[in-house]
Design a protein around this motif. Structure first.
Motif, PDB file in Angstrom:
ATOM      1  N   TRP A   1       0.613  -1.142   0.000  1.00 29.52           N
ATOM      2  CA  TRP A   1      -0.017  -0.212   0.038  1.00 29.52           C
ATOM      3  C   TRP A   1       0.876   1.155  -0.015  1.00 29.52           C
ATOM      4  O   TRP A   1       0.593   2.269  -0.551  1.00 29.52           O
ATOM      5  CB  TRP A   1      -0.871   0.109   1.028  1.00 29.52           C
ATOM      6  CG  TRP A   1      -0.624   0.277   2.376  1.00 29.52           C
ATOM      7  CD1 TRP A   1      -0.467  -0.586   3.329  1.00 29.52           C
ATOM      8  CD2 TRP A   1      -0.406   1.471   3.128  1.00 29.52           C
ATOM      9  NE1 TRP A   1      -0.042  -0.041   4.742  1.00 29.52           N
ATOM     10  CE2 TRP A   1       0.019   1.401   4.419  1.00 29.52           C
ATOM     11  CE3 TRP A   1      -0.664   3.135   2.686  1.00 29.52           C
ATOM     12  CZ2 TRP A   1       0.181   2.488   5.128  1.00 29.52           C
ATOM     13  CZ3 TRP A   1      -0.459   4.021   3.299  1.00 29.52           C
ATOM     14  CH2 TRP A   1       0.221   3.660   4.725  1.00 29.52           C
TER      15      TRP A   1
ATOM     16  N   PHE B   1      -3.347  -3.238  -1.699  1.00 29.59           N
ATOM     17  CA  PHE B   1      -4.418  -2.979  -0.995  1.00 29.59           C
ATOM     18  C   PHE B   1      -5.643  -2.748  -1.919  1.00 29.59           C
ATOM     19  O   PHE B   1      -5.811  -2.434  -2.997  1.00 29.59           O
ATOM     20  CB  PHE B   1      -4.045  -1.536  -0.103  1.00 29.59           C
ATOM     21  CG  PHE B   1      -4.174  -0.584  -0.711  1.00 29.59           C
ATOM     22  CD1 PHE B   1      -3.084  -0.269  -1.898  1.00 29.59           C
ATOM     23  CD2 PHE B   1      -5.051   0.356  -0.497  1.00 29.59           C
ATOM     24  CE1 PHE B   1      -3.041   0.905  -2.695  1.00 29.59           C
ATOM     25  CE2 PHE B   1      -5.075   1.402  -1.269  1.00 29.59           C
ATOM     26  CZ  PHE B   1      -3.818   1.988  -2.241  1.00 29.59           C
TER      27      PHE B   1
ATOM     28  N   LEU C   1      -2.768  -0.657  -6.090  1.00 26.02           N
ATOM     29  CA  LEU C   1      -4.288  -0.749  -5.731  1.00 26.02           C
ATOM     30  C   LEU C   1      -4.746  -1.938  -6.430  1.00 26.02           C
ATOM     31  O   LEU C   1      -4.652  -2.119  -7.656  1.00 26.02           O
ATOM     32  CB  LEU C   1      -5.214   0.592  -6.178  1.00 26.02           C
ATOM     33  CG  LEU C   1      -6.644   0.608  -5.767  1.00 26.02           C
ATOM     34  CD1 LEU C   1      -6.653   0.571  -4.284  1.00 26.02           C
ATOM     35  CD2 LEU C   1      -7.205   1.491  -6.696  1.00 26.02           C
TER      36      LEU C   1
END
Ligand code: ASP
Ligand code: MG
Length: 327
Positions: free
Chosen positions: A97, A138, A102
């Motif tokens: 992260w 993440f 992402l």
């Protein structure tokens, strides 16, 4: 010049190997390259973490498994940053992260949706080597996600593409990409160059050398992957765009132990290749119980005990004769 270097778990299995990997990074820095490092978990750490969870519960939650597995790469990223600092190179470890990776909202085997590499760029502009924990990102829900086993390769290619790196180098414990696993088939030939599409067929059908999603990303972004032996001499293999006329008819033979299936991969792996395989194997007394075709790949199922013999036959009798020598 900006280089992404990725080291796999076996190339980081102990402190000494970590030191040698850091030395490779240092040499690139000495040649005035900016380097982004991506690391896998050390040795068999990921297997050990999964095993611990399964000793507590036969079916641990996927969320907690991701939280647990991601720590393997975080350890090696921090240790690598410490190692680089000890060699006089400023470095900064980053989790998935922190590195802006992402993914989709999925636990285990998530695809990368976007890379926001601001923090990596900031580190680079301060003269640091960012050391990114591979295999993790993440989700938009703020959860830690992992990219599927072997997924650090995908982290490396995604970062190389997002940063528009000049080179993406994946260091590993094999010395290149072969027409078959050289530990199983002595006559396997090393390919100095292989087309993205052929590599994708190999990776999807069972070759473990590169994570298949990393090859998909490399193809989509036209980002060459230089696969290199971590601790031996050798140029390794380049995964790149090749003209169709330069691609061999068949690029490799792989196996899936799970499905007891062998695959012939390459631009010529079509229906007639599939029937040639069936005829060749039947003549040798190996019964084919199923066959299937997908793009660039012809696969047959045989008895598990005959899988290796079948691979050798298909490799030696069908592939070798049609392999255009690579320069
Ligand atoms: N450590 C993870 C695995 O063992 C990811 C990787 O090595 O690429 O699958
Ligand atoms: Mg790997």
């Amino acid at each position: 010049m900006l280089i992404v270097q990725k080291f796999g778990g076996s190339s980081l299995a102990d402190i000494e190997r970590l030191r040698r990997a850091a030395e490779i990074c240092r040499q690139a820095r000495c040649r005035e390259h900016d380097v982004v490092l991506v690391v896998s978990a050390m040795g068999d750490t990921t297997d050990r973490l999964i095993d611990m969870a399964q000793r507590i519960s036969p079916r641990p939650s996927r969320r907690e498994l991701d939280a647990l597995m991601s720590t393997g790469e975080q350890q090696s990223a921090a240790l690598m940053a410490i190692m680089l600092e000890s060699l006089g190179i400023k470095a900064q470890s980053l989790t998935g992260w922190q590195a802006g990776i992402l993914t989709e909202d999925k636990q285990g085997g998530a695809d990368i949706r976007m890379v926001a590499p601001g923090r990596i760029q900031a580190a680079l502009s301060r003269g640091l080597v960012p050391v990114v924990a591979g295999f993790q990102g993440f989700s938009s829900q703020g959860e830690i996600s992992t990219l599927g086993r072997g997924g650090s390769d995908t982290t490396a290619v995604a970062l190389a593409a997002a940063l528009e790196a000049d080179s993406c180098r994946i260091y590993t414990d094999v010395d290149g990409i072969y027409t078959a696993d050289p530990r199983l088939i002595g006559s396997a030939v090393k390919l100095e160059r292989i087309d993205f599409r052929d590599m994708l067929s190999l990776a999807r059908s069972g070759s473990q050398v590169l994570h298949s999603k990393s090859v998909e990303l490399a193809l989509a972004n036209e980002m060459d992957i230089q696969l290199l032996p971590a601790f031996q001499e050798g140029k390794g293999s380049l995964v790149c765009r090749m003209k169709d006329s330069e691609r061999p008819v068949y690029a490799g033979v792989t196996r899936s132990l799970e499905r007891s299936e062998l695959s012939l991969a390459g631009k010529g792996a079509d229906a007639s290749a599939l029937s040639s395989m069936v005829i060749l194997l039947s003549k040798a007394g190996i019964a084919v119980t199923d066959g299937r075709l997908s793009e660039g790949c012809a696969a047959v199922k045989v008895a598990p005990a005959q899988l290796e013999d079948a691979m050798v036959l298909v490799h030696d009798k069908m592939l070798l004769g049609l392999l255009t020598p690579t320069k």
